[in-house]
Write an enzyme that holds these catalytic residues in place. Structure first.
Site, PDB file in Angstrom:
ATOM      1  NE  ARG A  56       0.708  -1.310 -10.513  1.00 30.18           N
ATOM      2  CZ  ARG A  56       1.557  -0.287 -10.456  1.00 30.18           C
ATOM      3  NH1 ARG A  56       2.004   0.258 -11.535  1.00 30.18           N
ATOM      4  NH2 ARG A  56       1.976   0.172  -9.301  1.00 30.18           N
ATOM      5  CB  THR A  57      -5.511  -2.699  -7.643  1.00 27.22           C
ATOM      6  OG1 THR A  57      -4.308  -3.459  -7.713  1.00 27.22           O
ATOM      7  CG2 THR A  57      -6.676  -3.632  -7.352  1.00 27.22           C
ATOM      8  CE  LYS A  86     -17.017  12.029  10.040  1.00 27.02           C
ATOM      9  NZ  LYS A  86     -18.335  12.367   9.475  1.00 27.02           N
ATOM     10  NE  ARG A 107      -4.868  -2.817  -2.836  1.00 22.49           N
ATOM     11  CZ  ARG A 107      -3.885  -2.736  -3.712  1.00 22.49           C
ATOM     12  NH1 ARG A 107      -2.988  -1.780  -3.618  1.00 22.49           N
ATOM     13  NH2 ARG A 107      -3.790  -3.610  -4.696  1.00 22.49           N
ATOM     14  CG  HIS A 135      -3.828  -8.390  -5.129  1.00 21.12           C
ATOM     15  ND1 HIS A 135      -4.982  -8.066  -5.814  1.00 21.12           N
ATOM     16  CD2 HIS A 135      -2.982  -7.351  -5.302  1.00 21.12           C
ATOM     17  CE1 HIS A 135      -4.817  -6.866  -6.375  1.00 21.12           C
ATOM     18  NE2 HIS A 135      -3.613  -6.412  -6.076  1.00 21.12           N
TER      19      HIS A 135
HETATM   20  C1  NCD Z   1       0.708  -5.355  -5.368  1.00 20.39           C
HETATM   21  C2  NCD Z   1      -0.109  -5.295  -4.106  1.00 20.39           C
HETATM   22  O1  NCD Z   1      -0.764  -4.294  -3.810  1.00 20.39           O
HETATM   23  O2  NCD Z   1      -0.137  -6.324  -3.425  1.00 20.39           O
HETATM   24  N1  NCD Z   1       0.427  -4.298  -6.231  1.00 20.39           N
HETATM   25  C3  NCD Z   1      -0.579  -4.450  -7.155  1.00 20.39           C
HETATM   26  O3  NCD Z   1      -1.741  -4.490  -6.828  1.00 20.39           O
HETATM   27  N2  NCD Z   1      -0.232  -4.584  -8.444  1.00 20.39           N
HETATM   28  C4  NCD Z   1       2.155  -5.585  -5.160  1.00 20.39           C
HETATM   29  C5  NCD Z   1       2.940  -4.638  -4.291  1.00 20.39           C
HETATM   30  O4  NCD Z   1       2.409  -3.675  -3.751  1.00 20.39           O
HETATM   31  O5  NCD Z   1       4.135  -4.873  -4.158  1.00 20.39           O
END
Ligand code: NCD
Length: 307
Positions: A56-57, A86, A107, A135
């Site tokens: 999703r993100t 590397k 991320r 997040h």
């Molecule tokens: C979450 C995350 O990555 O923290 N997912 C997301 O971005 N919607 C929640 C999860 O991974 O459980």
């Protein structure tokens, strides 16, 4: 500190109440008039740099940029496929990507990585999850759904269940709620996966009522939102049994939850939220994810200095 245009987002702490409401209004306008934004970011490039799995993100940041007319470059498995293999430091990678892109969505598996990246980047860095830390864009889309459904976040009673220790979406959303009045957060978690004590103390200090419950059903009575999370198995210490006291949204929980309430989950969901719940009119998690597109379009506009 307000979140200014062209600034990085490392923590939800940067957002004040007016920033939130302004962002929600912009997201609403984008949703209502998408064609008005179709060329808004035409000359700009977003880099998505993901060192941890994501569906999703990453895809919603990329779709958001494309729906603004912008372009995207991406490393979806940076831990294995970037020069990290590397031995390149995150700081060096960010310095380089800063020269190619106008904004970076990052991320990373380490808490604090986004702050480190923002400190060396010459373009805004948007924290798309830093290990068990935060997040922020998820918290914004979570709050956006509640705002749309209720018209306000004041007076909210929200029940968090699951992994409140390593679940970063809970940390950011709980902090966001401190900007609203008369908020009660109920917490239900397996032993050793509770809300970090420093965070619980900060919430209380900033006016949020935090109430622990041991039974999920009890925590659902008179709640407005049930926010379910996955046990973050990839982050648990080795000596911790991930199956210990796993909470599930079962028929008893659904019976205890008021008719007006909504069921949220950042997704991906596994055993804690069975697919049978999807038919319940209170299930809101797919709409929640969909709203993330508009929220991330609004974030990108402001990060690029276009709003
Ligand atoms: C979450 C995350 O990555 O923290 N997912 C997301 O971005 N919607 C929640 C999860 O991974 O459980």
């Amino acid at each position: 500190v307000a979140w200014e245009a062209r600034q990085s987002i490392t923590s939800i702490r940067q957002f004040e109440r007016p920033d939130l409401l302004r962002l929600f209004d912009r997201a609403d306008d984008i949703r209502d008039r998408p064609s008005a934004y179709a060329d808004a970011a035409t000359p700009y490039v977003l880099a998505t740099l993901f060192y941890e799995p994501s569906t999703r993100t990453r895809l919603s940041f990329e779709a958001a940029m494309m729906r603004l007319g912008g372009k995207v470059i991406s490393t979806e498995n940076a831990r294995a496929m970037s020069s990290a293999v590397k031995g390149e430091s995150l700081a060096d990678t960010i310095r380089i990507v800063s020269g190619y892109a106008d904004v970076i969505a990052l991320r990373h598996h380490e808490e604090g990585a986004a702050a480190l990246a923002a400190a060396v980047a010459s373009v805004p860095v948007l924290n798309a999850g830093d290990g068990p830390g935060e997040h922020p864009s998820q918290a914004l889309l979570d709050a956006y759904l509640i705002y749309r459904r209720r018209g306000s976040l004041d007076g909210l009673t929200l029940t968090f269940v699951g992994d409140l220790a390593y679940g970063r979406t809970v940390h950011s959303l709980a902090l966001l709620l401190t900007h609203f009045h008369d908020v009660t957060v109920r917490v239900v978690a397996p032993e050793s996966l509770g809300l970090p004590t420093a965070l619980a103390a900060e919430l209380a200090r900033r006016g949020v009522t935090v109430m622990p419950f041991s039974r999920l059903e009890d925590a659902c009575r008179h709640a407005d939102v049930l926010y379910v999370t996955r046990i973050q198995t990839e982050r648990l210490p080795a000596d911790l049994d991930p199956d210990a006291a796993r909470y599930t949204v079962d028929p008893g929980v659904l019976a205890a939850l008021p008719a007006h309430a909504i069921i949220m989950h950042p997704l991906p969901r596994v055993a804690e939220l069975p697919p049978t719940v999807d038919a319940d009119p209170r299930a809101a998690y797919f709409e929640q994810a969909r709203g993330g597109l508009f929220v991330r379009m609004a974030l990108l506009l402001r990060a690029l200095g276009l709003d």
